[in-house]
Scaffold this motif. Sequence first.
Motif, PDB file in Angstrom:
ATOM      1  N   LYS A   1       0.821  -1.214   0.000  1.00  9.85           N
ATOM      2  CA  LYS A   1       0.000   0.000   0.000  1.00  9.85           C
ATOM      3  C   LYS A   1       0.858   1.269   0.000  1.00  9.85           C
ATOM      4  CE  LYS A   1      -3.854   2.311   0.422  1.00  9.85           C
ATOM      5  NZ  LYS A   1      -4.768   2.280   1.578  1.00  9.85           N
ATOM      6  N   PHE A   2       1.893   1.288   0.807  1.00  2.00           N
ATOM      7  CA  PHE A   2       2.748   2.483   0.897  1.00  2.00           C
ATOM      8  C   PHE A   2       4.162   2.160   0.456  1.00  2.00           C
ATOM      9  CE2 PHE A   2      -0.513   2.974   4.221  1.00  2.00           C
ATOM     10  CZ  PHE A   2      -1.066   4.193   3.836  1.00  2.00           C
ATOM     11  N   LYS A   3       4.711   3.040  -0.406  1.00  5.32           N
ATOM     12  CA  LYS A   3       6.090   2.850  -0.844  1.00  5.32           C
ATOM     13  C   LYS A   3       6.990   3.672   0.086  1.00  5.32           C
ATOM     14  CE  LYS A   3       8.967   2.562  -4.938  1.00  5.32           C
ATOM     15  NZ  LYS A   3       9.865   1.719  -4.163  1.00  5.32           N
ATOM     16  N   LEU A   4       7.836   2.992   0.827  1.00  4.63           N
ATOM     17  CA  LEU A   4       8.678   3.672   1.820  1.00  4.63           C
ATOM     18  C   LEU A   4      10.140   3.693   1.370  1.00  4.63           C
ATOM     19  CD1 LEU A   4       7.085   1.973   4.964  1.00  4.63           C
ATOM     20  CD2 LEU A   4       6.717   4.310   4.177  1.00  4.63           C
ATOM     21  N   PRO A   5      10.892   4.720   1.804  1.00  2.00           N
ATOM     22  CA  PRO A   5      12.304   4.803   1.380  1.00  2.00           C
ATOM     23  C   PRO A   5      13.179   3.738   2.036  1.00  2.00           C
ATOM     24  CG  PRO A   5      11.800   6.519   2.978  1.00  2.00           C
ATOM     25  CD  PRO A   5      10.489   5.817   2.706  1.00  2.00           C
ATOM     26  N   LYS A   6      14.255   3.390   1.318  1.00  2.00           N
ATOM     27  CA  LYS A   6      15.252   2.475   1.902  1.00  2.00           C
ATOM     28  C   LYS A   6      16.573   3.240   1.920  1.00  2.00           C
ATOM     29  CE  LYS A   6      12.931  -1.399  -0.259  1.00  2.00           C
ATOM     30  NZ  LYS A   6      12.918  -2.161  -1.505  1.00  2.00           N
ATOM     31  N   PRO A   7      16.819   3.996   2.995  1.00  2.00           N
ATOM     32  CA  PRO A   7      18.009   4.866   3.031  1.00  2.00           C
ATOM     33  C   PRO A   7      19.315   4.079   2.835  1.00  2.00           C
ATOM     34  CG  PRO A   7      16.543   5.293   4.893  1.00  2.00           C
ATOM     35  CD  PRO A   7      16.029   4.062   4.229  1.00  2.00           C
ATOM     36  N   ILE A   8      20.247   4.696   2.166  1.00  2.00           N
ATOM     37  CA  ILE A   8      21.597   4.189   1.820  1.00  2.00           C
ATOM     38  C   ILE A   8      21.595   2.733   1.318  1.00  2.00           C
ATOM     39  CG2 ILE A   8      22.813   5.872   3.297  1.00  2.00           C
ATOM     40  CD1 ILE A   8      23.554   3.473   5.185  1.00  2.00           C
ATOM     41  N   ILE A   9      20.526   2.357   0.612  1.00  2.00           N
ATOM     42  CA  ILE A   9      20.455   0.960   0.175  1.00  2.00           C
ATOM     43  C   ILE A   9      21.520   0.648  -0.887  1.00  2.00           C
ATOM     44  CG2 ILE A   9      18.713   1.208  -1.679  1.00  2.00           C
ATOM     45  CD1 ILE A   9      18.582  -1.552   0.927  1.00  2.00           C
TER      46      ILE A   9
ATOM     47  N   GLU B   1      13.239  -6.118   3.253  1.00  2.00           N
ATOM     48  CA  GLU B   1      13.976  -5.917   1.996  1.00  2.00           C
ATOM     49  C   GLU B   1      15.329  -5.248   2.241  1.00  2.00           C
ATOM     50  OE1 GLU B   1      10.022  -5.720  -0.888  1.00  2.00           O
ATOM     51  OE2 GLU B   1      11.120  -3.872  -0.456  1.00  2.00           O
ATOM     52  N   ILE B   2      15.362  -4.300   3.195  1.00  2.00           N
ATOM     53  CA  ILE B   2      16.646  -3.646   3.528  1.00  2.00           C
ATOM     54  C   ILE B   2      17.620  -4.707   4.062  1.00  2.00           C
ATOM     55  CG2 ILE B   2      17.791  -2.045   5.129  1.00  2.00           C
ATOM     56  CD1 ILE B   2      15.239  -0.283   4.986  1.00  2.00           C
ATOM     57  N   LEU B   3      17.129  -5.546   4.967  1.00  4.34           N
ATOM     58  CA  LEU B   3      18.005  -6.561   5.571  1.00  4.34           C
ATOM     59  C   LEU B   3      18.450  -7.602   4.542  1.00  4.34           C
ATOM     60  CD1 LEU B   3      16.415  -7.143   9.114  1.00  4.34           C
ATOM     61  CD2 LEU B   3      18.420  -5.770   8.524  1.00  4.34           C
ATOM     62  N   GLU B   4      17.600  -7.877   3.576  1.00 10.86           N
ATOM     63  CA  GLU B   4      17.972  -8.838   2.521  1.00 10.86           C
ATOM     64  C   GLU B   4      19.183  -8.307   1.738  1.00 10.86           C
ATOM     65  OE1 GLU B   4      14.881  -9.405  -0.386  1.00 10.86           O
ATOM     66  OE2 GLU B   4      15.809 -11.250  -1.125  1.00 10.86           O
ATOM     67  N   VAL B   5      19.104  -7.046   1.330  1.00  6.72           N
ATOM     68  CA  VAL B   5      20.196  -6.448   0.536  1.00  6.72           C
ATOM     69  C   VAL B   5      21.472  -6.317   1.368  1.00  6.72           C
ATOM     70  CG1 VAL B   5      20.929  -4.334  -0.656  1.00  6.72           C
ATOM     71  CG2 VAL B   5      18.598  -5.206  -0.972  1.00  6.72           C
ATOM     72  N   LYS B   6      21.317  -5.784   2.591  1.00  9.08           N
ATOM     73  CA  LYS B   6      22.509  -5.520   3.412  1.00  9.08           C
ATOM     74  C   LYS B   6      23.163  -6.818   3.890  1.00  9.08           C
ATOM     75  CE  LYS B   6      22.561  -1.027   3.129  1.00  9.08           C
ATOM     76  NZ  LYS B   6      23.710  -0.275   2.588  1.00  9.08           N
TER      77      LYS B   6
ATOM     78  N   LEU C   1      15.519 -13.868   6.311  1.00 12.56           N
ATOM     79  CA  LEU C   1      16.965 -14.132   6.433  1.00 12.56           C
ATOM     80  C   LEU C   1      17.292 -15.611   6.224  1.00 12.56           C
ATOM     81  CD1 LEU C   1      17.921 -11.602   9.263  1.00 12.56           C
ATOM     82  CD2 LEU C   1      18.283 -11.389   6.797  1.00 12.56           C
ATOM     83  N   ILE C   2      16.357 -16.479   6.553  1.00 17.67           N
ATOM     84  CA  ILE C   2      16.571 -17.917   6.276  1.00 17.67           C
ATOM     85  C   ILE C   2      16.663 -18.112   4.761  1.00 17.67           C
ATOM     86  CG2 ILE C   2      15.417 -20.184   6.321  1.00 17.67           C
ATOM     87  CD1 ILE C   2      14.416 -19.402   9.173  1.00 17.67           C
ATOM     88  N   LYS C   3      15.814 -17.373   4.036  1.00 22.77           N
ATOM     89  CA  LYS C   3      15.817 -17.471   2.560  1.00 22.77           C
ATOM     90  C   LYS C   3      17.160 -16.974   1.989  1.00 22.77           C
ATOM     91  CE  LYS C   3      13.058 -15.552  -0.717  1.00 22.77           C
ATOM     92  NZ  LYS C   3      11.992 -14.584  -0.995  1.00 22.77           N
ATOM     93  N   VAL C   4      17.621 -15.835   2.509  1.00 22.63           N
ATOM     94  CA  VAL C   4      18.896 -15.274   2.026  1.00 22.63           C
ATOM     95  C   VAL C   4      20.043 -16.243   2.323  1.00 22.63           C
ATOM     96  CG1 VAL C   4      20.431 -13.256   2.108  1.00 22.63           C
ATOM     97  CG2 VAL C   4      18.009 -12.959   2.515  1.00 22.63           C
TER      98      VAL C   4
END
Length: 357
Positions: free
Chosen positions: A201-209, A251-256, A291-294
Motif C-alpha cells: 500500500k505504501f512505498k517507503l524509502p530504503k536509506p543508503i540501500i 527488503e533492507i536486511l535482505e540487501v545488506k 533471512l533464512i531465505k537469504v
Amino acid sequence: MNEKKIILGIETSCDETAVSIIEEDQNDKIKILSNVVSSQFDIHKEFGGVVPELAARSHVEKIDLIAKKAINESGVNLKDVSAIASTSGPGLIVCLTVGLNFGKALSASLNVPFIGVNHLEGHALSPKLNTSLDFPYLLLLISGGHTQYLSVNGLGKYKRLGTTIDDALGEAFDKTAKLLGIEFPGGPKLESFAKHGDANKFKLPKPIINKGGCNLSFAGLKTAILRISSTLKSKQEKYDLAASFQKTIEEILEVKTQIAFDEFKKNNNKENKTFVIAGGVAANKGIRKKLIKVCKKNNFKPIFPETKLCGDNAAMIALVGLEKYKIKKFDNLNLPASPRLPLDENANSLKGAGVIL
Ligand code: KG4
Ligand code: ZN
C-alpha cells in the motif's frame, strides 16, 4: 575430566531486572537451571520510552527478590556457585550500577570470582545456550540500542563490518509503533498489526540501500512514516502502514545481509559458514523467514537464539561469564560500569553529522 561449573548471571542494563543460573556439566553440556526476567513495561509505557531514574529505582527494589527466585528455581545451593557475572556495559549507568554492585557483593560474600560482561557479547553468544556454535561466524545484532554486522572471531574478538548510522532497528520499530498508536515497546505488536495489512500500500524509502556497504540507516524511513501516519483515516490504513514498514525492513536486511556475506567471505574461507541473528528484533518472524531465505541462497547456516532468549535476559550474561571463567578472565571488584562498551573497539563512530560512506 572437567568439573561441573555453575554461573550466576545478573542483567540490569536497561529495563529488565534479570537473574539466571546456568550449569556446564562434565561433558561441556550447558543447561539453564533458572532464567528469571522481570520487565518494567508498566512503569515506562506512559512515557513512551525508558526513564533511567525510574528504571534504576525499580532494579534496586526488585533485584533481591529476582535473585532469590532464580536461586530457588535452580535448586542450586549458593555454596556450589563457581562465579558471579554481571553486565558492566553498555547501558544506562544508573541501571548498570545496580546489577554490578549486587554481583560484586555476592561474589565477595561467597568468595568466588567476579566477572564483568559486555551485554552485546551476551546477545552475540546467546544461541550457544541451545546449540553448538563455532568461531568464526557472521553476526547480525538487532536490538533496541544496536544494529550491527560483526565478524565474531572468538571470545572478545569482534570485527565490525557494518552498523546503523542513526537509529537502531528496534528503535525504528518502537517509534513506528508509537506513531501508529501502539503502546511502548511496540516492536512485537507492530508485527502482528502488519499481518492484517497490505504490504504494497505504501512505498517507503530504503536509506543508503545502494551505498555504504553493509552500513544501515533508518532515520529517513521514520520521517516518511511520520508524514504518512498523520494522514491515516482508518484502522485498516494503520495495518497497511505497519505491513509496508515490515516489508521494507525485510527488503533492507535482505540487501545488506547479502553485502555482509560478501564482506565476511573476504576474510574467512571456512567451509561451513554460519550466520547468527540475535537481539530483541531477532524474535520477528518475518525477518527470520526472510533471512533464512537469504542464507539458503548463499550457503550460510542461519542460527537464531530461542525466541525467549532474543530479548534481554541474564542466561546470556551467565553464558559469557562461563566462557570467561573457563579461561580465568576475572575482574576486580572496582570494575566500573561502562555506558559505552563497543564489541569492536577499533571501529570508527559512524553516527552524527558529516558521516561519509
Ligand atoms: O535486545 P533487547 O531486548 O534490548 C536491547 O538490548 O535493546 O531488544 C529490545 C527491542 C525493542 O526495540 C523491541 O521493540 C524489539 O527489540 N522487538 C521487536 C520484536 N520483539 C522485540 N521488534 C520487532 N519485532 C519483534 N517481534
Ligand atoms: Zn539487549
